[in-house]
Write an enzyme that holds these catalytic residues in place. Structure first.
Site, mmCIF file in Angstrom:
data_model
loop_
_atom_site.group_PDB
_atom_site.id
_atom_site.type_symbol
_atom_site.label_atom_id
_atom_site.label_comp_id
_atom_site.label_asym_id
_atom_site.label_seq_id
_atom_site.Cartn_x
_atom_site.Cartn_y
_atom_site.Cartn_z
ATOM 1 N N CYS A 133 -9.482 -8.038 -0.573
ATOM 2 C CA CYS A 133 -9.238 -9.478 -0.600
ATOM 3 C C CYS A 133 -10.154 -10.229 0.358
ATOM 4 O O CYS A 133 -10.222 -11.450 0.341
ATOM 5 C CB CYS A 133 -7.780 -9.762 -0.240
ATOM 6 N N GLY A 158 2.094 -4.313 -8.442
ATOM 7 C CA GLY A 158 1.914 -3.280 -9.441
ATOM 8 C C GLY A 158 0.555 -2.627 -9.499
ATOM 9 O O GLY A 158 0.446 -1.415 -9.732
ATOM 10 N N GLN A 185 0.806 -1.223 0.000
ATOM 11 C CA GLN A 185 0.000 0.000 0.000
ATOM 12 C C GLN A 185 0.837 1.269 0.000
ATOM 13 O O GLN A 185 0.314 2.357 -0.257
ATOM 14 C CB GLN A 185 -0.926 0.017 1.223
#
Length: 404
Positions: free
Chosen positions: A338, A214, A193
């Site tokens: 996630c 990325g 992050q």
């Protein structure tokens, strides 16, 4: 930007809709896509091949590797490309654990790490390793004294994230690295992050291993990197061919690697200007949201990512909040992307001491380069109405906070 919903209808992002979930993922920049295209078409050679188009791909990877190294103040031969942050975290933690188990089997991490770290540590516990999960204060900050007290003679690794993906709190990584170095313990940081928001110098910050991905800084999905300081004793995670200097098998994803290299070059070069703009938007957003009664800011008030706003609204449920925001064309999150399908409360907010009865009413708004003051003002116009609507529907809302 045009996207398509599940029925195939077009949605214009950045015009009629507002995207504020940049901590989940970011759109690839035009410059990044342009960098990738040639390696999807004419320069498609396998980097392991000895003929010319293979050499072109190999040379391209070397160029991208240098860009990543420069962004981290590292050496080129200390950068290894992976399939993303999760693989990088797994490799760093498992690789150190198994390569150094003769020295010890104790690992230290924090209670608010990403699940790519926490679940890896949990798996290692099943393999005979011991893990200490450091508590955090109400702001999500690791206490250096707690860290020092947790160190044992058999401690081989400390893994603390640079910046939290849910609440944005930035950890004192340089000090943590110094403690690790003084005790001859390897130090890994999940910087997924932080890239593009926090200037990173792996040498100055005493970092031995660093993970990045990325798609968090306007690069492609499915491509990440792991920095491994020269001399670190680590085992290979993926076995097979001799790619990545025999440390990470598998044919390299050349287009994505080129995109990642360009993205990190742009992100690192624009940190100051980008964060100046994001910080102004963040403060405007926080100030407006805290005017809503029974609303709380999560994370550190100042030591946080310039694009992160994490708010808890009492008496409402986060999933309903997201659905109503989506109906208004505003895309946000309740926490880690996630884990968005889980009904479990945020482990990060719980570790920070947010009461269980209100933790479900959290909202994460993460800003990006495409966001404007107009976007912030629209959110501040819509959110109070949605919060009040949900509070009016909830049997838990006291009378004084109802409007019906």
């Amino acid at each position: 930007m045009i996207i398509h919903n599940c029925e195939g209808a077009s949605v214009i992002v950045g015009d009629k809709t507002i995207y504020m979930d940049n901590s989940a993922t970011t759109p690839a920049r035009k410059e990044v896509v342009e960098e990738m295209i040639p390696y999807l078409t004419e320069n498609f050679g396998n980097p392991s091949s000895i003929y010319e188009i293979g050499k072109i791909s190999k040379h391209a990877i070397d160029k991208a590797r240098k860009k990543v190294a420069d962004a981290l103040s590292a050496e080129e031969n200390e950068i290894y490309f992976t399939a993303g942050g999760t693989e990088s975290d797994n490799w760093a933690i498992k690789g150190i654990a198994f390569a150094n188990r003769n020295k010890g089997k104790h690992i230290i991490t924090s209670s608010i790490e990403h699940h790519a770290v926490l679940h890896t540590c949990l798996w290692l516990e099943g393999q005979g390793f011991e893990v200490t999960y450091l508590p955090v204060d109400k702001y999500g900050m690791v206490t250096l004294e707690e860290l020092k007290n947790a160190i044992r003679d058999d401690t081989i690794l400390i893994s603390i994230m640079l910046a939290n993906n849910e609440i944005g709190t930035i950890q004192p990584v340089e000090e943590i690295g110094k403690i690790a170095r003084e005790n001859r313990i390897y130090f890994h940081t999940d910087a997924v992050q932080a890239i593009g928001h926090v200037p990173i110098d792996v040498k100055k910050m005493n970092i031995d291993l660093l993970s990045l991905s990325g798609h968090k800084f306007e690069g492609p999905k499915g491509c990440g990197a792991l920095y491994i300081r020269k001399g670190v004793k680590i085992e290979t995670l993926l076995h097979g061919g001799d790619q990545e200097r025999k440390r990470r098998a598998g044919t390299e994803n050349v287009p994505a690697i080129m995109g990642l290299g360009k993205a990190i070059e742009l992100a690192a070069g624009e940190i100051g200007e980008t964060d100046k703009n994001l910080l102004a938007l963040r403060e405007r957003l926080i100030e407006g949201l805290l005017k809503i009664p029974k609303t709380h800011l999560n994370g550190h008030p100042t030591q946080r990512l310039a694009n992160n706003v994490n708010i808890t609204f009492e008496y409402i449920e986060g999933e309903s909040l997201l659905l109503l925001l989506n109906a208004k064309g505003i895309f946000a999150s309740t926490g880690s992307a996630c884990n968005s399908s889980s009904l479990e409360p945020s482990h990060v907010l719980m570790a920070c001491g947010v009461p269980h009865e209100i933790v479900h009413g959290s909202l994460r708004l993460s800003l990006g380069r495409m966001n404007t003051e107009k976007d912030v003002d629209r959110v501040l116009e819509v959110l109070p109405e949605i919060v009040q609507k949900l509070r009016n529907m909830s049997p838990l809302t006291p009378k004084e906070y109802r409007t019906i």
